[in-house]
Design an enzyme around this catalytic site. Structure first.
Site, PDB file in Angstrom:
ATOM      1  N   LEU A  21       0.817  -1.216   0.000  1.00 49.33           N
ATOM      2  CA  LEU A  21       0.000   0.000   0.000  1.00 49.33           C
ATOM      3  C   LEU A  21       0.851   1.266   0.000  1.00 49.33           C
ATOM      4  O   LEU A  21       0.549   2.243  -0.695  1.00 49.33           O
ATOM      5  CB  LEU A  21      -0.896   0.007   1.242  1.00 49.33           C
ATOM      6  CG  LEU A  21      -2.091  -0.951   1.183  1.00 49.33           C
ATOM      7  CD1 LEU A  21      -2.665  -1.197   2.576  1.00 49.33           C
ATOM      8  CD2 LEU A  21      -3.170  -0.377   0.275  1.00 49.33           C
ATOM      9  N   TYR A 164      -1.210  -7.629  17.200  1.00 47.25           N
ATOM     10  CA  TYR A 164      -1.486  -6.725  16.074  1.00 47.25           C
ATOM     11  C   TYR A 164      -2.793  -5.961  16.313  1.00 47.25           C
ATOM     12  O   TYR A 164      -2.868  -4.741  16.115  1.00 47.25           O
ATOM     13  CB  TYR A 164      -1.569  -7.599  14.833  1.00 47.25           C
ATOM     14  CG  TYR A 164      -1.789  -6.902  13.520  1.00 47.25           C
ATOM     15  CD1 TYR A 164      -0.766  -6.186  12.890  1.00 47.25           C
ATOM     16  CD2 TYR A 164      -3.019  -7.014  12.869  1.00 47.25           C
ATOM     17  CE1 TYR A 164      -0.972  -5.589  11.650  1.00 47.25           C
ATOM     18  CE2 TYR A 164      -3.227  -6.422  11.634  1.00 47.25           C
ATOM     19  CZ  TYR A 164      -2.209  -5.715  11.024  1.00 47.25           C
ATOM     20  OH  TYR A 164      -2.414  -5.127   9.804  1.00 47.25           O
ATOM     21  N   LYS A 168      -3.241  -1.939  16.534  1.00 46.04           N
ATOM     22  CA  LYS A 168      -4.044  -1.271  15.500  1.00 46.04           C
ATOM     23  C   LYS A 168      -5.168  -0.455  16.129  1.00 46.04           C
ATOM     24  O   LYS A 168      -5.487   0.627  15.651  1.00 46.04           O
ATOM     25  CB  LYS A 168      -4.602  -2.309  14.518  1.00 46.04           C
ATOM     26  CG  LYS A 168      -3.543  -2.870  13.571  1.00 46.04           C
ATOM     27  CD  LYS A 168      -2.834  -1.768  12.820  1.00 46.04           C
ATOM     28  CE  LYS A 168      -2.071  -2.227  11.616  1.00 46.04           C
ATOM     29  NZ  LYS A 168      -1.256  -1.138  11.023  1.00 46.04           N
ATOM     30  N   ARG A 199       1.994  -8.411   0.442  1.00 43.48           N
ATOM     31  CA  ARG A 199       2.641  -9.612   0.973  1.00 43.48           C
ATOM     32  C   ARG A 199       2.060 -10.005   2.332  1.00 43.48           C
ATOM     33  O   ARG A 199       2.170 -11.137   2.754  1.00 43.48           O
ATOM     34  CB  ARG A 199       4.152  -9.412   1.056  1.00 43.48           C
ATOM     35  CG  ARG A 199       4.573  -8.399   2.111  1.00 43.48           C
ATOM     36  CD  ARG A 199       6.078  -8.272   2.175  1.00 43.48           C
ATOM     37  NE  ARG A 199       6.473  -7.426   3.291  1.00 43.48           N
ATOM     38  CZ  ARG A 199       7.721  -7.164   3.614  1.00 43.48           C
ATOM     39  NH1 ARG A 199       8.709  -7.661   2.881  1.00 43.48           N
ATOM     40  NH2 ARG A 199       7.999  -6.398   4.647  1.00 43.48           N
ATOM     41  N   HIS A 402     -42.739  17.334  18.321  1.00 45.24           N
ATOM     42  CA  HIS A 402     -43.994  16.674  17.990  1.00 45.24           C
ATOM     43  C   HIS A 402     -43.847  15.213  18.425  1.00 45.24           C
ATOM     44  O   HIS A 402     -43.108  14.455  17.810  1.00 45.24           O
ATOM     45  CB  HIS A 402     -44.224  16.787  16.486  1.00 45.24           C
ATOM     46  CG  HIS A 402     -45.597  16.385  16.050  1.00 45.24           C
ATOM     47  ND1 HIS A 402     -45.991  16.442  14.740  1.00 45.24           N
ATOM     48  CD2 HIS A 402     -46.687  15.934  16.739  1.00 45.24           C
ATOM     49  CE1 HIS A 402     -47.259  16.036  14.645  1.00 45.24           C
ATOM     50  NE2 HIS A 402     -47.695  15.725  15.838  1.00 45.24           N
ATOM     51  N   PHE A 559     -43.519   9.600  16.964  1.00 35.98           N
ATOM     52  CA  PHE A 559     -42.310   9.975  16.227  1.00 35.98           C
ATOM     53  C   PHE A 559     -41.102   9.630  17.097  1.00 35.98           C
ATOM     54  O   PHE A 559     -41.005  10.109  18.228  1.00 35.98           O
ATOM     55  CB  PHE A 559     -42.324  11.470  15.899  1.00 35.98           C
ATOM     56  CG  PHE A 559     -43.517  11.854  15.071  1.00 35.98           C
ATOM     57  CD1 PHE A 559     -43.543  11.575  13.716  1.00 35.98           C
ATOM     58  CD2 PHE A 559     -44.634  12.448  15.644  1.00 35.98           C
ATOM     59  CE1 PHE A 559     -44.653  11.902  12.944  1.00 35.98           C
ATOM     60  CE2 PHE A 559     -45.744  12.771  14.894  1.00 35.98           C
ATOM     61  CZ  PHE A 559     -45.753  12.491  13.540  1.00 35.98           C
ATOM     62  N   GLN A 720     -19.254 -17.896   1.418  1.00 35.92           N
ATOM     63  CA  GLN A 720     -18.433 -18.732   0.527  1.00 35.92           C
ATOM     64  C   GLN A 720     -19.065 -20.099   0.299  1.00 35.92           C
ATOM     65  O   GLN A 720     -18.733 -20.790  -0.643  1.00 35.92           O
ATOM     66  CB  GLN A 720     -17.035 -18.878   1.118  1.00 35.92           C
ATOM     67  CG  GLN A 720     -16.346 -17.535   1.184  1.00 35.92           C
ATOM     68  CD  GLN A 720     -14.872 -17.653   1.515  1.00 35.92           C
ATOM     69  OE1 GLN A 720     -14.389 -18.731   1.789  1.00 35.92           O
ATOM     70  NE2 GLN A 720     -14.170 -16.550   1.487  1.00 35.92           N
TER      71      GLN A 720
HETATM   72  P1  NAI Z   1       3.593  -4.571   3.120  1.00 41.75           P
HETATM   73  O1  NAI Z   1       4.336  -5.599   3.901  1.00 41.75           O
HETATM   74  O2  NAI Z   1       3.560  -4.725   1.654  1.00 41.75           O
HETATM   75  O3  NAI Z   1       4.139  -3.139   3.465  1.00 41.75           O
HETATM   76  C1  NAI Z   1       4.645  -2.771   4.717  1.00 41.75           C
HETATM   77  C2  NAI Z   1       5.992  -2.103   4.503  1.00 41.75           C
HETATM   78  O4  NAI Z   1       6.431  -1.603   5.754  1.00 41.75           O
HETATM   79  C3  NAI Z   1       7.042  -3.058   4.003  1.00 41.75           C
HETATM   80  O5  NAI Z   1       7.590  -2.580   2.788  1.00 41.75           O
HETATM   81  C4  NAI Z   1       8.068  -3.104   5.123  1.00 41.75           C
HETATM   82  O6  NAI Z   1       9.399  -3.238   4.670  1.00 41.75           O
HETATM   83  C5  NAI Z   1       7.840  -1.775   5.803  1.00 41.75           C
HETATM   84  N1  NAI Z   1       8.298  -1.785   7.183  1.00 41.75           N
HETATM   85  C6  NAI Z   1       8.116  -2.757   8.107  1.00 41.75           C
HETATM   86  N2  NAI Z   1       8.671  -2.406   9.267  1.00 41.75           N
HETATM   87  C7  NAI Z   1       9.215  -1.172   9.107  1.00 41.75           C
HETATM   88  C8  NAI Z   1       9.900  -0.297   9.939  1.00 41.75           C
HETATM   89  N3  NAI Z   1      10.164  -0.618  11.207  1.00 41.75           N
HETATM   90  N4  NAI Z   1      10.276   0.894   9.444  1.00 41.75           N
HETATM   91  C9  NAI Z   1      10.053   1.220   8.159  1.00 41.75           C
HETATM   92  N5  NAI Z   1       9.401   0.405   7.311  1.00 41.75           N
HETATM   93  C10 NAI Z   1       9.007  -0.779   7.768  1.00 41.75           C
HETATM   94  O7  NAI Z   1       2.138  -4.567   3.710  1.00 41.75           O
HETATM   95  P2  NAI Z   1       0.829  -3.702   3.367  1.00 41.75           P
HETATM   96  O8  NAI Z   1      -0.266  -4.634   3.263  1.00 41.75           O
HETATM   97  O9  NAI Z   1       1.095  -2.765   2.284  1.00 41.75           O
HETATM   98  O10 NAI Z   1       0.622  -2.943   4.736  1.00 41.75           O
HETATM   99  C11 NAI Z   1       0.642  -1.553   4.904  1.00 41.75           C
HETATM  100  C12 NAI Z   1      -0.055  -1.194   6.183  1.00 41.75           C
HETATM  101  O11 NAI Z   1      -1.434  -1.517   6.073  1.00 41.75           O
HETATM  102  C13 NAI Z   1       0.432  -1.946   7.416  1.00 41.75           C
HETATM  103  O12 NAI Z   1       0.430  -1.094   8.518  1.00 41.75           O
HETATM  104  C14 NAI Z   1      -0.594  -3.029   7.612  1.00 41.75           C
HETATM  105  O13 NAI Z   1      -0.647  -3.482   8.936  1.00 41.75           O
HETATM  106  C15 NAI Z   1      -1.833  -2.310   7.182  1.00 41.75           C
HETATM  107  N6  NAI Z   1      -2.927  -3.182   6.790  1.00 41.75           N
HETATM  108  C16 NAI Z   1      -2.876  -3.853   5.616  1.00 41.75           C
HETATM  109  C17 NAI Z   1      -3.930  -4.663   5.245  1.00 41.75           C
HETATM  110  C18 NAI Z   1      -3.965  -5.342   3.937  1.00 41.75           C
HETATM  111  O14 NAI Z   1      -5.010  -5.938   3.618  1.00 41.75           O
HETATM  112  N7  NAI Z   1      -2.917  -5.311   3.148  1.00 41.75           N
HETATM  113  C19 NAI Z   1      -5.074  -4.902   6.143  1.00 41.75           C
HETATM  114  C20 NAI Z   1      -5.056  -4.073   7.312  1.00 41.75           C
HETATM  115  C21 NAI Z   1      -4.002  -3.272   7.616  1.00 41.75           C
END
Ligand code: NAI
Length: 732
Positions: A21, A164, A168, A199, A402, A559, A720
């Site tokens: 993201l 986690y 969160k 990932r 009312h 109401f 599902q």
């Molecule tokens: P991702 O693993 O692709 O991205 C997370 C990035 O954070 C990685 O590139 C990693 O190297 C970096 N990172 C980890 N520890 C770090 C640190 N100490 N300092 C600097 N960078 C660091 O995962 P994604 O899915 O893109 O996750 C982004 C955020 O969204 C996270 O906070 C995750 O918990 C949250 N999230 C994601 C969901 C999803 O469906 N992908 C669902 C709910 C929350």
């Protein structure tokens, strides 16, 4: 075309932007003119190791597209260093996206302290360190936008994610307070709970679902929340797959246990448990103050005699009982056919429905006035004469609500004419938290009584004067039978509904002027309660009296909660002889807006009332019949396999035309047609045509869901198992 949102001159830090993201946000900001600090430690998903390649690659991508970006490889735990990178490279920091994250999932009994600490350090403390380092810069420049990244796991809990989930949800608390502290400084802080293919989710969800969860579907919300035009702050959104929704707290009205002679005790809590947990008439406090004030108002609602708090300030005048019997000056009301039509439009009638034409076209052979127009005639008699000018009563006009209404028609209302209304105060009741003034209005054409109205006007804070609590003159509401409704009609109001309805007479700015409604504590101008009342009454007239105004005898409602223009009204009806009990809900929120209602009908003098026209032949009916047969044939086999109750709403032209419940949870399973008295685990709405496409395997349920053709609520995971029902059971 609308002006594109750009970020020229703004400096953005995106943490964890080397992939998933974060990368998507960094690219999107870069493309729209921002200078971007791409931070990423470059470790693995568990937070082990480090590598500069991930951040470098994204910087290159931004630059290749003509954007400005620098890399930073520090851990978010060193927040100062990340902000320093922004200052060194671009001289300022405007926007911080706290996104970096790792996972260390384990069931709670196996969770180590290290698993706990690492997660808190990266997610919660990391976001704190980065944001605090940016805060004073934002404060000085009087601009800042901050995003915290939560997760559905934090909002709802998730097996194996205790560490986690805690971090969160902690981020949401942090964001809520920063939003309050930042409001005056133009620093906004919002929280998102995204869902996207990355990932972190790759091994958790099936590939075909992940395919629809593109990270680029999340970034538009993040960019909007961070734009200088966006006023939103302190809010929480779930976002993914092209959908965005806002979340808020909901609190039950609760129950006051502490009363004179009733101490608080665990037994009292046990005995009132159902009341404490009942979300009917729930509220949505958004601040500590709102939470406290609404709690205090609950205490004040307790009856003064036995209650915790009496109402020493209540006042309705020196001797309210003196006003009982007061006669308002006679009121003359003249109207033409145009006013009847305007009212019909105001309560949602439309030429789209051929049945409505008789109320909308003065040239129609059966042109008629809607019976509930009678309230408009009587309203003028009470309001024009001035409720606040009654001798003996001191009423604060801002405290009037009312509460209930009753209307009885003795003959169909004329479509034009001059009518005389005579209004009298029948009774004044002391309800503790307020007073109820019961006003009767009889309306005549010449000597003939046309209709009578009973207004129950609630005066907030005016109780406690020692008056009586009930009246023999009051027309009372009646609770509906306990079975599921016999009929349900859902109809949308329009955004302009209140603007149109008010032209019939009730010009209270509460229904049109946003600044006025804000003073009343409403987010938007609200619909008139009597407008919803008009909708509900014509739903019943159509359902049970073939739209014949001569069959309408009387209506009573309470109401309960306001409706916003644009929301849909759901009228639920129960027929008991010539009485149709009803209640009305806001479809979108499920909250009750009219309660305890009934319509009494006169006997049909011409012919039997027409039964509801069944919907055009539904193809799905055959399939459901087959499903029912196969459930019977399978013994308890399907129940073993599925273990769920599926509620179906089949629609045609946007209207619900059939309801089915497939119970594959209880006993040997069963199929029910029509409204269901139990609770479905998952509810599915789909059109007859799309249902057939599903059954014939032309689309699969996931595709239909993503395309918005299949609406599903409740336990989605059970959804599902739809394949088992649709593919294996419903093959024709
Ligand atoms: P991702 O693993 O692709 O991205 C997370 C990035 O954070 C990685 O590139 C990693 O190297 C970096 N990172 C980890 N520890 C770090 C640190 N100490 N300092 C600097 N960078 C660091 O995962 P994604 O899915 O893109 O996750 C982004 C955020 O969204 C996270 O906070 C995750 O918990 C949250 N999230 C994601 C969901 C999803 O469906 N992908 C669902 C709910 C929350």
């Amino acid at each position: 075309m609308s002006v594109p949102l750009t970020f020229d001159g703004k400096v953005v830090l995106v943490t964890g932007a080397g992939g998933g993201l974060g990368r998507e946000y960094a690219l999107a900001f870069g493309q729209r003119g921002a200078s971007v600090v791409v931070n990423d430690l470059g470790g693995n998903a568990k937070g082990e190791g480090k590598n500069s390649a991930a951040a470098d690659k994204v910087v290159e991508e931004i630059k290749a597209k003509g954007g400005k970006a620098v890399a930073n490889y520090d851990s978010v735990e060193d927040g100062e260093k990340l902000i320093q990178s922004a200052l060194d490279a671009f001289g300022r920091i405007d926007i911080v996206i706290n996104n970096a994250g790792i996972l260390r999932d384990r069931s709670f009994s196996r969770l180590s302290e290290l698993d706990w600490d690492l997660i808190q350090r990266v997610h919660l403390k990391g976001s704190f360190n980065v944001t605090r380092a940016a805060w004073n810069h934002m404060k000085e420049q009087k601009f800042g936008r901050i995003i915290m990244t939560a997760s559905a796991a934090g909002l709802y809990g998730n097996f194996g994610q205790a560490n986690y989930s805690a971090a969160k949800l902690g981020l949401l608390g942090l964001s809520n307070t920063l939003a309050i502290e930042g409001r005056k400084l133009n620093i906004h802080c919002n929280t998102i709970a995204p869902i996207a293919n990355s990932r972190l989710t790759q091994n958790i969800m099936p590939a075909d679902i992940l395919e629809n969860l593109k990270p680029e579907y999340v970034s538009p919300l993040v960019l909007w929340l961070c734009h200088e035009q966006c006023e939103e702050t302190g809010a929480l959104f779930e976002v993914g797959a092209g959908w965005i929704g806002k979340l808020r707290w909901e609190r039950s009205p609760g129950h006051v246990l502490l009363r004179k002679n009733h101490p608080m005790s665990p037994e009292a809590v046990r005995d009132q448990w159902d009341n404490i947990c009942d979300f009917k008439d729930a509220s949505h406090p958004a601040t500590v103050n709102e939470s406290l004030m609404s709690m205090l108002s609950m205490l004040n609602k307790e009856p003064a005699g036995d209650g915790l708090v009496a109402n020493p300030t209540s006042s309705l005048g020196h001797n309210p009982a003196q006003a009982v019997g007061y006669k308002f000056p006679d009121h003359t009301f003249s109207y033409t056919e145009m006013q009847c039509i305007l009212y019909a439009l105001g309560v949602g009638m439309s030429t789209k429905d051929p049945d409505h034409l008789r109320f909308l076209y003065e040239g129609h052979e059966n042109f008629a006035c809607l019976p509930t127009y009678g309230v408009i005639i009587s309203q003028a008699a009470v309001m024009d004469s001035g409720l606040t000018n009654i001798p003996g009563l001191e009423i604060n006009p801002t405290q009037i609500l009312h509460g209930e209404h009753y209307l009885k028609c003795y003959q169909p209302l004329p479509t034009s004419g001059t009518l005389i209304s005579k209004a009298t105060i029948l009774d004044i009741l002391d309800k503790g938290s307020g007073a109820v003034i019961i006003i009767n209005v009889s309306t005549y054409q010449g000597q003939r009584l046309v209709c009578s109205n009973q207004w129950s006007v609630f005066v907030v804070g005016a109780g406690g004067f020692g008056g009586k609590k009930s009246s023999p003159h009051a027309e009372n509401t009646a609770p509906p039978p306990s079975r599921a409704p016999d009929a349900v009609v859902v109809e949308s109001t329009t955004k302009e509904q209140a603007a149109l309805y008010r032209l019939s007479g009730d010009r209270n700015p509460l229904h049109i002027d946003p600044s006025f409604s804000a003073m009343g504590g409403f987010k938007d101008p609200i619909l008139h309660g009597l407008c919803s009342f008009g909708f509900a009454s014509r739903h019943i007239l159509k359902q049970y009296a073939n739209n014949d105004p001569a069959r309408f005898c009387a209506i009573k409602v309470r109401f309960v909660k306001p409706v916003l223009p644009g929301q849909s009204l759901q009228t639920e009806m129960w027929k008991e002889g010539n009485r149709v009990h009803f209640q009305c809900k806001v479809k979108e929120t499920g909250s009750l807006t009219l309660s305890g209602g009934y319509v009494d009908l006169y006997e049909d003098q011409t012919s039997d009332p027409k039964a509801l026209q069944p919907a055009a032949d539904l193809q799905s009916r055959l399939v459901f019949a087959e499903i029912g047969r196969r459930i019977q044939a399978s013994g308890a086999g399907l129940v073993e396999q599925v273990k769920g109750v599926f509620g179906w709403e089949i629609t045609q032209d946007g209207k619900t035309v059939a309801q089915w419940t497939i119970d594959l949870k209880n006993g040997a399973g069963a199929l029910h047609e029509g409204p269901y008295s139990g609770k479905a685990d998952v509810s599915i709405a789909v059109s007859d045509a799309d249902f057939m496409a599903l059954v014939q395997g032309k689309v699969n349920p996931q595709q239909a869901f993503m395309a918005g053709k299949l609406k599903i609520k409740g336990n989605i995971m059970l959804g599902q198992k739809l394949d088992i029902i649709l593919k294996d059971v419903a093959k024709l």
